[in-house]
Design an enzyme around this catalytic site. Structure first.
Site, PDB file in Angstrom:
ATOM      1  N   CYS A 256      -0.416   4.144   2.106  1.00  0.00           N
ATOM      2  CA  CYS A 256      -0.248   3.960   3.550  1.00  0.00           C
ATOM      3  C   CYS A 256       1.203   4.156   3.977  1.00  0.00           C
ATOM      4  O   CYS A 256       1.481   4.740   5.014  1.00  0.00           O
ATOM      5  CB  CYS A 256      -0.652   2.545   3.961  1.00  0.00           C
ATOM      6  SG  CYS A 256      -2.185   1.978   3.237  1.00  0.00           S
ATOM      7  N   ASP A 257       2.143   3.625   3.204  1.00  0.00           N
ATOM      8  CA  ASP A 257       3.519   3.491   3.691  1.00  0.00           C
ATOM      9  C   ASP A 257       4.551   4.323   2.941  1.00  0.00           C
ATOM     10  O   ASP A 257       5.715   4.361   3.343  1.00  0.00           O
ATOM     11  CB  ASP A 257       3.936   2.002   3.637  1.00  0.00           C
ATOM     12  CG  ASP A 257       3.061   1.149   4.561  1.00  0.00           C
ATOM     13  OD1 ASP A 257       2.586   1.682   5.580  1.00  0.00           O
ATOM     14  OD2 ASP A 257       2.859  -0.040   4.255  1.00  0.00           O
TER      15      ASP A 257
ATOM     16  N   CYS B 224       0.830  -1.208   0.000  1.00  0.00           N
ATOM     17  CA  CYS B 224       0.000   0.000   0.000  1.00  0.00           C
ATOM     18  C   CYS B 224       0.865   1.258   0.000  1.00  0.00           C
ATOM     19  O   CYS B 224       1.367   1.670   1.047  1.00  0.00           O
ATOM     20  CB  CYS B 224      -0.926  -0.021   1.218  1.00  0.00           C
ATOM     21  SG  CYS B 224      -2.013   1.411   1.317  1.00  0.00           S
TER      22      CYS B 224
HETATM   23  C1  LIG Z   1       0.431  -3.710   5.203  1.00  0.00           C
HETATM   24  C2  LIG Z   1      -0.775  -2.783   5.164  1.00  0.00           C
HETATM   25  C3  LIG Z   1      -0.654  -1.500   5.638  1.00  0.00           C
HETATM   26  C4  LIG Z   1      -1.771  -0.641   5.627  1.00  0.00           C
HETATM   27  N1  LIG Z   1      -1.622   0.613   6.144  1.00  0.00           N
HETATM   28  C5  LIG Z   1      -2.696   1.450   6.146  1.00  0.00           C
HETATM   29  C6  LIG Z   1      -2.569   2.777   6.666  1.00  0.00           C
HETATM   30  O1  LIG Z   1      -1.503   3.194   7.140  1.00  0.00           O
HETATM   31  N2  LIG Z   1      -3.676   3.577   6.603  1.00  0.00           N
HETATM   32  C7  LIG Z   1      -4.862   3.158   6.072  1.00  0.00           C
HETATM   33  O2  LIG Z   1      -5.827   3.923   6.077  1.00  0.00           O
HETATM   34  N3  LIG Z   1      -5.008   1.919   5.564  1.00  0.00           N
HETATM   35  C8  LIG Z   1      -3.951   1.060   5.585  1.00  0.00           C
HETATM   36  N4  LIG Z   1      -4.077  -0.198   5.032  1.00  0.00           N
HETATM   37  C9  LIG Z   1      -5.375  -0.562   4.439  1.00  0.00           C
HETATM   38  C10 LIG Z   1      -6.366  -0.941   5.534  1.00  0.00           C
HETATM   39  O3  LIG Z   1      -5.782  -1.926   6.370  1.00  0.00           O
HETATM   40  C11 LIG Z   1      -7.651  -1.458   4.894  1.00  0.00           C
HETATM   41  O4  LIG Z   1      -8.165  -0.496   3.991  1.00  0.00           O
HETATM   42  C12 LIG Z   1      -8.722  -1.746   5.948  1.00  0.00           C
HETATM   43  O5  LIG Z   1      -8.215  -2.630   6.938  1.00  0.00           O
HETATM   44  C13 LIG Z   1      -9.971  -2.338   5.311  1.00  0.00           C
HETATM   45  O6  LIG Z   1     -10.870  -2.689   6.322  1.00  0.00           O
HETATM   46  P1  LIG Z   1     -11.950  -3.821   6.109  1.00  0.00           P
HETATM   47  O7  LIG Z   1     -12.653  -3.930   7.403  1.00  0.00           O
HETATM   48  O8  LIG Z   1     -12.725  -3.576   4.885  1.00  0.00           O
HETATM   49  O9  LIG Z   1     -11.116  -5.156   5.823  1.00  0.00           O
HETATM   50  P2  LIG Z   1      -9.961  -5.856   6.666  1.00  0.00           P
HETATM   51  O10 LIG Z   1      -9.336  -4.943   7.649  1.00  0.00           O
HETATM   52  O11 LIG Z   1      -9.102  -6.527   5.646  1.00  0.00           O
HETATM   53  O12 LIG Z   1     -10.740  -6.944   7.501  1.00  0.00           O
HETATM   54  C14 LIG Z   1     -11.342  -8.048   6.904  1.00  0.00           C
HETATM   55  C15 LIG Z   1     -11.423  -9.138   7.937  1.00  0.00           C
HETATM   56  O13 LIG Z   1     -12.302 -10.168   7.478  1.00  0.00           O
HETATM   57  C16 LIG Z   1     -11.721 -11.399   7.782  1.00  0.00           C
HETATM   58  N5  LIG Z   1     -12.226 -12.425   6.850  1.00  0.00           N
HETATM   59  C17 LIG Z   1     -12.058 -12.536   5.517  1.00  0.00           C
HETATM   60  N6  LIG Z   1     -12.685 -13.636   5.039  1.00  0.00           N
HETATM   61  C18 LIG Z   1     -13.266 -14.222   6.113  1.00  0.00           C
HETATM   62  C19 LIG Z   1     -14.063 -15.400   6.283  1.00  0.00           C
HETATM   63  N7  LIG Z   1     -14.378 -16.204   5.269  1.00  0.00           N
HETATM   64  N8  LIG Z   1     -14.487 -15.713   7.519  1.00  0.00           N
HETATM   65  C20 LIG Z   1     -14.196 -14.924   8.591  1.00  0.00           C
HETATM   66  N9  LIG Z   1     -13.449 -13.793   8.496  1.00  0.00           N
HETATM   67  C21 LIG Z   1     -12.990 -13.451   7.272  1.00  0.00           C
HETATM   68  C22 LIG Z   1     -10.223 -11.158   7.615  1.00  0.00           C
HETATM   69  O14 LIG Z   1      -9.493 -12.139   8.316  1.00  0.00           O
HETATM   70  C23 LIG Z   1     -10.080  -9.783   8.239  1.00  0.00           C
HETATM   71  O15 LIG Z   1      -9.900  -9.841   9.610  1.00  0.00           O
HETATM   72  C24 LIG Z   1      -3.007  -1.075   5.089  1.00  0.00           C
HETATM   73  C25 LIG Z   1      -3.118  -2.378   4.588  1.00  0.00           C
HETATM   74  C26 LIG Z   1      -2.025  -3.229   4.625  1.00  0.00           C
HETATM   75  C27 LIG Z   1      -2.175  -4.645   4.098  1.00  0.00           C
END
Ligand SMILES: Cc1cc2nc3c(=O)[nH]c(=O)nc-3n(C[C@H](O)[C@H](O)[C@H](O)COP(=O)(O)OP(=O)(O)OC[C@H]3O[C@@H](n4cnc5c(N)ncnc54)[C@H](O)[C@@H]3O)c2cc1C
Length: 272
Positions: free
Chosen positions: A94-95, A91
């Site tokens: 983000c980084d 990302c």
């Molecule tokens: C390395 C990294 C650094 C980042 N840094 C930043 C930053 O500095 N600032 C920023 O704004 N964003 C950052 N992001 C992006 C940010 O993390 C995401 O945009 C955000 O977490 C999305 O939220 P979400 O709830 O949609 O999904 P997620 O946070 O991805 O959560 C989805 C969850 O669903 C669970 N899941 C999936 N499938 C299943 C299933 N079948 N059964 C049960 N559970 C399941 C997963 O395990 C996970 O826990 C970063 C991402 C990464 C990978």
């Protein structure tokens, strides 16, 4: 996998990813949320109540908010995995900030790799764009922008064999292989960004809600899911699983709030 989150509103000094989530959980618990950890294997979204088959058994529910995110595609190298958050990132938004004045590499050949590379030139002193093929899949305009940028060096026909620096817990460089000649060389960089796309975690809902060509859940009215264009009652989607464009913690939290308000309205309208 997120370490320091610098851009979530309310934390001017940044906050560690796990701490941010822990705070959110505590806040939700204060309002009565309960938590259960389980893997969702299958769902019957048309059933009333909605039926979920999980690793912890069956769950029946009046409404469902899908927030299963999108997983970044990685190269699959153990050294890459070991250094995620320590110089390896998926990302740039983000980084990128952490690589001010440093030399870095981006892997990929499509528009998202070009976008990441161009964005990273705001911080990095040099960006090497590595692609395993001769030709780039990116649109002409994006490729031309990358070629014209003096900070970007394109390196086609190249794959990453190893990320160097595992013992030091930070990226020190890359071992590269020229796929045409088989020649190996090292590239000194302090960051590696993956620009090879994301996989939305929505496969378990295929056929029950509309997905777009890349597998993201399609929504209408921000967070309402549909099947063949018709709203699926009580099933909402938010965050990265329905957002191919922004994929940020704050935008995911914002659409999560919309989904929660819609779910509340839905349950209330059903007379509960
Ligand atoms: C390395 C990294 C650094 C980042 N840094 C930043 C930053 O500095 N600032 C920023 O704004 N964003 C950052 N992001 C992006 C940010 O993390 C995401 O945009 C955000 O977490 C999305 O939220 P979400 O709830 O949609 O999904 P997620 O946070 O991805 O959560 C989805 C969850 O669903 C669970 N899941 C999936 N499938 C299943 C299933 N079948 N059964 C049960 N559970 C399941 C997963 O395990 C996970 O826990 C970063 C991402 C990464 C990978």
């Amino acid at each position: 996998m997120t370490t320091l989150v610098e851009n979530f509103p309310g934390w001017p000094e940044g906050i560690q990813g796990p701490e941010l989530i822990d705070n959110m959980k505590k806040q939700a618990a204060r309002f009565g949320a309960s938590f259960q950890t389980a893997h969702l294997n299958a769902a019957e979204l048309g059933a009333r109540p909605i039926r979920l088959t999980t690793s912890a058994g069956e769950i029946l529910t009046r409404t469902l908010i899908v927030a299963s995110g999108a997983s970044a595609r990685w190269l699959g190298l153990p050294s890459e995995h070991a250094l995620i958050g320590h110089g390896v990132s998926s990302c740039a938004t983000c980084d990128g900030f952490f690589f001010r004045g440093r030399e870095i590499a981006v892997v990929g050949g499509g528009d998202s790799a070009m976008e990441e590379a161009l964005f990273l030139t705001r911080f990095a002193s040099k960006v090497t764009l590595l692609h395993r093929r001769e030709g780039f899949r990116a649109s002409k305009i994006m490729l031309e922008r990358a070629i014209a940028n003096p900070k970007i060096a394109l390196r086609p026909n190249t794959i990453v064999e190893e990320v160097l620096g595992v013992e030091d817990h930070e990226v020190k460089g890359l071992r590269l292989k020229d796929v045409k000649t088989g020649e190996l060389c090292e590239l000194a960089v302090s960051g590696l960004f993956l620009g090879i796309g994301h996989e939305p975690n929505a496969k378990m809902f295929a056929g029950q809600v509309d997905l777009d060509a890349e597998g993201y859940i399609k929504t209408t009215g921000n967070v309402l899911t549909t099947l063949n264009g018709v709203v699926v009652p009580g099933v909402f989607a938010c965050g990265d699983v329905q957002d191919r464009r922004y994929r940020q913690a704050i935008t995911a939290a914002g659409s999560g709030c919309m989904a929660a308000l819609e779910a509340e309205k839905f349950v209330e309208a059903e007379g509960h």
